[in-house]
Design a protein around this motif. Sequence first.
Motif, short mmCIF file in Angstrom:
data_model
loop_
_atom_site.label_atom_id
_atom_site.label_comp_id
_atom_site.label_asym_id
_atom_site.label_seq_id
_atom_site.Cartn_x
_atom_site.Cartn_y
_atom_site.Cartn_z
N PHE A 62 0.84 -1.18 0.00
CA PHE A 62 0.00 0.00 0.00
C PHE A 62 0.89 1.24 0.00
O PHE A 62 1.74 1.41 0.87
CB PHE A 62 -0.91 0.01 1.24
N PHE A 63 0.69 2.09 -0.99
CA PHE A 63 1.47 3.32 -1.12
C PHE A 63 0.51 4.50 -1.17
O PHE A 63 -0.41 4.52 -1.99
CB PHE A 63 2.32 3.29 -2.40
N ASP A 64 0.71 5.46 -0.29
CA ASP A 64 -0.18 6.63 -0.30
C ASP A 64 0.33 7.65 -1.31
O ASP A 64 1.25 7.39 -2.08
CB ASP A 64 -0.29 7.24 1.11
N SER A 65 -0.28 8.84 -1.29
CA SER A 65 0.02 9.84 -2.31
C SER A 65 1.45 10.36 -2.24
O SER A 65 1.95 10.94 -3.20
CB SER A 65 -0.96 11.01 -2.19
N SER A 66 2.10 10.17 -1.10
CA SER A 66 3.47 10.67 -0.98
C SER A 66 4.44 9.90 -1.87
O SER A 66 5.55 10.36 -2.12
CB SER A 66 3.93 10.58 0.48
N TYR A 67 4.04 8.73 -2.34
CA TYR A 67 4.89 7.93 -3.19
C TYR A 67 4.66 8.23 -4.67
O TYR A 67 5.19 7.54 -5.53
CB TYR A 67 4.63 6.44 -2.94
N ARG A 68 3.83 9.20 -4.97
CA ARG A 68 3.52 9.49 -6.37
C ARG A 68 4.79 9.89 -7.12
O ARG A 68 5.54 10.75 -6.67
CB ARG A 68 2.50 10.63 -6.43
N PRO A 69 5.06 9.28 -8.30
CA PRO A 69 6.30 9.61 -9.04
C PRO A 69 6.36 11.08 -9.42
O PRO A 69 7.44 11.68 -9.41
CB PRO A 69 6.22 8.72 -10.28
N VAL A 70 5.22 11.66 -9.76
CA VAL A 70 5.15 13.08 -10.11
C VAL A 70 4.25 13.76 -9.08
O VAL A 70 3.05 13.49 -9.04
CB VAL A 70 4.60 13.28 -11.54
N PRO A 71 4.79 14.63 -8.23
CA PRO A 71 3.96 15.28 -7.20
C PRO A 71 2.79 16.03 -7.83
O PRO A 71 2.89 16.58 -8.92
CB PRO A 71 4.92 16.25 -6.52
N LEU A 72 1.66 16.00 -7.12
CA LEU A 72 0.44 16.58 -7.64
C LEU A 72 -0.01 17.74 -6.76
O LEU A 72 -0.17 17.58 -5.54
CB LEU A 72 -0.67 15.52 -7.70
N ALA A 73 -0.18 18.90 -7.39
CA ALA A 73 -0.76 20.06 -6.70
C ALA A 73 -2.25 20.08 -7.00
O ALA A 73 -2.66 19.95 -8.16
CB ALA A 73 -0.10 21.34 -7.17
N GLN A 74 -3.07 20.22 -5.96
CA GLN A 74 -4.52 20.15 -6.13
C GLN A 74 -5.16 21.48 -5.77
O GLN A 74 -4.79 22.11 -4.79
CB GLN A 74 -5.12 19.05 -5.25
N GLN A 75 -6.13 21.88 -6.58
CA GLN A 75 -6.88 23.11 -6.31
C GLN A 75 -8.36 22.78 -6.32
O GLN A 75 -8.84 22.07 -7.23
CB GLN A 75 -6.60 24.18 -7.37
N TYR A 76 -9.08 23.29 -5.32
CA TYR A 76 -10.52 23.09 -5.23
C TYR A 76 -11.17 24.47 -5.28
O TYR A 76 -10.94 25.32 -4.40
CB TYR A 76 -10.90 22.37 -3.94
N ILE A 77 -11.94 24.72 -6.31
CA ILE A 77 -12.54 26.05 -6.53
C ILE A 77 -14.04 25.92 -6.42
O ILE A 77 -14.66 25.10 -7.12
CB ILE A 77 -12.14 26.61 -7.90
#
Length: 1519
Positions: A62-77
């Motif tokens: 189990f790998f959470d989002s911190s293991y993502r190969p390309v970091p993801l910036a999220q915006q909620y509008i």
Amino acid sequence: MLSVVDCMRTRAASSKLTFKVNNVKVEFTQTMIRIVGLSATLPNYLEVAKFLRVNPERGLFFFDSSYRPVPLAQQYIGVTEQNFLARNELLHEICYNKVVESLRQGHQAMVFVHSRKDTGKTAEKLVELSRRSEDLELFSNDTHPHFELIKARLSFGIHHAGMLRADRGLTERLFSEGLLKVLVCTATLAWGVNLPAHTVVIKGTQIYDPKAGGWRDLGMLDVMQIFGRAGRPQFDKSGEGIIITSHDKLAYYLRLLTSQLPIESQFISSLKDNLNAEVALGTVTNVKEACAWLGYTYLFIRMKMNPLAYGIGWDEVIADPSLSLKQRALVTDAARSLDKAKMMRFDEKSGNFYCTELGRIASHFYIHYSSVETYNEMLRRHMNDSEVIDMVAHSSEFENIVVREEEQNELEMLARTSCPLEVKGGPSNKHGKVSILIQLYISRGSIDSFSLISDAAYISASLARIIRALFEICLRRGWCEMTSFLLEYCKAVDRQIWPHQHPLRQFDKDISPEILRKLEERGADLDRLHEMQEKDIGALIRYAPGGRVDLLITPDFVWKDRFHGVAQRWWILVEDSENDHIYHSELFTLTKRMAKGESQKLSFTVPIFEPHPPQYYIRAVSDSWLQAEALYTISFHNLALPEAHTIHTELLDLKPLPITALGNRAYEALYKFSHFNPIQTQTFHVLYHTQNNVLLGAPTGSGKTISAELAMLHLFNTQPDMKFDLLLKLVSRGATALEVTTLNYRSGACNTNAKACEGVLRYVLPCLEYVIYIAPLKAIVRERMNDWRKRLVSQLGKEMVEMTGDYTPDLKALLSADIIISTPEKWDGISRNWHTRSYVTKVGLMILDEIHLLGADRGPILEVIVSRMRYISSQTERSVRFVGLSTALANAHDLADWLGVEELGLFNFKPSVRPVPLEVHIQASELSLFCFSYGYPGKFYCPRMNSMNKPTYAAICTHSPTKPVLIFVSSRRQTRLTALDLIQFAASDEHPRQFLGMPEEALQMILSQVTDQNLRHTLQFGIGLHHAGLNEKDRSLVEELFANNKIQAITSHVILVCTSTLAWGVNLPAHLVIIKGTEYYDGKGKRYVDFPITDILQMMGRAGRPQYDQHGKAVILVHDPKKSFYKKFLYEPFPVESSLREQLHDHINAEIISGTISHKEDAVHYLTWTYLFRRLMVNPAYYGLDGTEPGTLSSYLSCLVQNTFEDLEDSGCIKINEDSVESMMLGSIASQYYLKYMTVSMFGSNIGPETSLEVFLHILAGASEYDELPVRHNEENYNGALSEKVPYMVDKNRLDDPHVKANLLFQAHFSRLELPISDYVTDLKSVLDQSIRVIQAMIDICANSGWLSSTITCMHLLQMVMQGLWIDRDSPLWMLPSMTDELHTLLVKKRISNVQQLLDLPKMTLQSVTGSSTASRLYQDLQHFPRVQVRLKIQRRDPYRDTLPSLNIRLEKTNTHRKTMRAFVPRFPKVKDEAWWLVLGNTSTSELHALKRVSFSDHLVTHMELPSAPFTVQTMSRL
């Protein structure tokens, strides 16, 4: 966010979770399946891992989002605007700004919207905003090298499922190459296409749900999947995901992100469909198993973790912590619903599920439960076209189709122009829309709007299977009108042609639309076109003459690969139009080779009721071609049918007769029992105390063989005293009457003077008679030989000989025999020359076992030998007693009349009359002879056989868990597969060796004796295999183990007639008999055909044999459509008909050769002795006879004889003169070697004076005797592989031909190749066995023609068959038993290449060449190698006696160490004696003068006539 677990990737929001299938399969088959699954990050991944049976310590990652190969910036509008139009405008502006920001940084962007229509609108709005903001240059990529190839200057693209596949692919390629900077798409791109971008924008989160009829929120799984497309590995260092939603939903999505909700199961919504599938599959048969099956699902795991989400209150959880009651309630509710829908039968009292045809069809064609409910309500016996289309449109498979406002105009136009049928509900109705699109699909109409294109593609994907399912439903219900109607629509959907359109539209690729239109306008249907000439067709359509296609299912079928492929399927339907019922349905596959060959014979049975219907229709309807069908009418008017009433002999309530009734202690000692059974008691007096002919019809296992023995004992009682056997044997050895008398007097055998004893001889010898026992199979002959050798031979001192293809006794053995056991073919070949073989006329008793096989393939031979023996009896005035043994017969009186059986000797007991009854356990019956009848669906044989394995195991456990079981299957492969499945089922019950009845030490000792690997494996679990592919030692071992109850189940191989050894020839008792399938593969017809009823009864007869069981049980597992047939006809005997007419040529030819027939009148008279003549008068319609008037019958027989004579004359076998007929050389050879007349005709046409070895081999393989050589499933692949290894080429296009296979087997035998499978070993034995007489016939043809070269070549071929060597390619040294590769190489190096060179070497030289140990064995072989000294003396012509000169020949064996005449032929399957050819010919002219075949032990003196021309004699003899 990415999580990898040891499981299968799934969308938890999908309607079905089918991982349970794999888990159940592991339990069911005991075969491990590894599951590797990929998923996005799951909040409840531990529960999913538990569901998938993952080891959390080793298999869970189990790998959470911190293991993502390309970091993801999220915006909620969040958008607070309430006005709908203003809110949409604001959404577009925010989306545009975010896209522009990404483009300014040099990135690509993807905008996700939630409808197909919105993709185009959003893209257009973004273009408009870019123009307004003067940012158009941001959206173009003029630096790209392929930019100039794009017509549009703005780099916007759209993507959704409604687009054509080519358009979607173009968009994907342009975006991936950077030519498109912005892509507006739906969520399908996120799930199905791996197309990443730096920036991903989700514009809005409201999705329209047509099921709910309203809007719903975008699921978190979709959000995560879409965000997964943000950031390109190897290209971007980061990604950006943006959600633009309403302000009130902002907190909802933030909460889902930070604390994700568990994934819930949606399995309940499809529980009914999945339960039905499991019931149809056979893995679930009751509520208990269904609950266990439900326990494998993710639903069950989530119900325990979150019961409230599934409507389970906490009080229910406390009362039932395991939720077993909830499980049962879910299963029971689903079962009740399925029962109500008639998809299965649910017995609530027992909890058992019984699958129905409707349920199987729904499972097979993946039809939803709700659709089945719709069909139950709407499907009727009579419906028109529009009603059927409307019913299909109501299928739940199309419930997601929605009606859109913008589509209405186009739908109305399509309904007017492209729909030939009424559209119920109109285009504004959902079902009306589906109806329009269905009709449009069949009409091949065109659609403009993307949404309709997408809906039409979705409908067409399911349409074919739905129509097929409806066809199967009507077929199973027996509705002939609707079945034909829906079959037409099945083909209409497949071909996209309406049934009313011209059938040549199916060739639209070759025929222009203009021509098709003209054909339809002018009403030129197929029948009219078929009758027209090519020029008339050209005039009709004003087109130049061309080819035409006949769509007829006959051997004249014009086959074109591009249209017909490799096979075409046809439905054969037998319909009763009066009662609207289908009595028989069969799917027949016509292959290209079958279409070009002879007519295919289909055999089936249909009921005929009283009063007779006017007619039946037999229809052959193509499964794929419109209007391709044939119709034949069977009229019952003026149809003469045989008497339907069957007269049975009543079994009398007699006291069992003790064996002391025999009145002979020697006879009583033959039997181990004390009393005869009821049938033997009732027949005892006629058989034992009278000379009457007897016909005994009784079920298998009723003691008919012992009844026949009573007749034999009667003959022995009426013969002279046993002391005269000595006299007969002396006479048979050539002693004169005086020598016999003198010897007899001296020995005290006669207490009178020599003259009186000689008088006794004159009276006794002509009266001595013997028994001939005819058995239709070699297996039965062997069983009788083994049995009677132990009793009649050893205890009574009788002489017995066997006559089969394996054994041919010499004349002395025949003359001294009291009992001859023979196959019909062998006795036919011997009795043909009864005029010159006096022992044929000495038959006193002829026992005909299994005489009901008179109507089978080998029945003509049986009919001929009985007719001949009756004829011989009339000519010699010596009575022959006939005793026929049979199963119960429908026309016993006809058979009895033919055999000369009077009323006193006719016994025809009912099938239910058995000493040991068979019991029923499934359904009640009034008979005491019962069987199970299961129905198993499926058109494909192997899956159907596999589905029968679990019921087979269940039947064993239920009916015979500790007693012997016989399981009959149809092929050697099925023996292995069935045994392995039984082992798996036993292992799943934790009793893998429950069938084994011996200790481990004894088992290991037995296994060490087994050579077959499969048998060795199954014996470890107490399950044996028995089939013709096993060697004799393994078969005997299995029979012994089974008879001694060391193994419990034996799966037996039953191949029709000749190799059905266990059912016919081996008397193995069993408590339970299971017949797993009633079909076998007919290699000649290339299809599966039914076992004859007689074979089924024979198999069942092995259950509950007398002296072993008090009762027996039989289970028959049948293909479902045949279930009713077996219930009706299994115990209603069929009449025995004659099949002599089909093989009359060979037998008429034999009688012409023997002199019995010399005129046409003789042939007609000969036919009056046959069973055919009896049945002609009783059942004339069966034989194509119009009536039974004397004139009609005489004309029929005359025509039959005349046609037969003409065929024989055309083949060169006979010559017809004005008022007589005489035999020719080819006919004599055919009769002598027991060959078919077509075979010798082919020899006469193809053999020439200089025929090569290769041609001879092709001629040999082409003999008609190899017509029946089986070419099984996929054996053409083995034949293809063999053809690459053999020296002579074969026709690669006919690898499935039996004659090509025979050729390859011969070449493989000569080349000593390893055969691919064990079946080929058995086939090779059969091929080699028949080849000897065929080659000898070819040698005789060459010799009679005077062709020396061809004769020698053919002799070479015979030597090759015997030795398994090539005459011109292999060294003759390989004939020696001790020859090895190493020794052969050594001898070749010493320049020793033949046996003569070895014979010339002194022993010491041989030792020095080969070594002492090898030399000893080799020297011993050479001492036994046959060496013959030939001495010739010319006897000059005697002018006074007018005799030709002759050559006196003395042959003498010079190696005195050789004491046997056995030939060393290790590669030939049978023992052979030495034989020699004496060939006299002229080598310069290649002319053969004389040929003689001789055999001798020490020496032989013979002579051969010489030609009158001058000659030079050179010595040569051939072994």
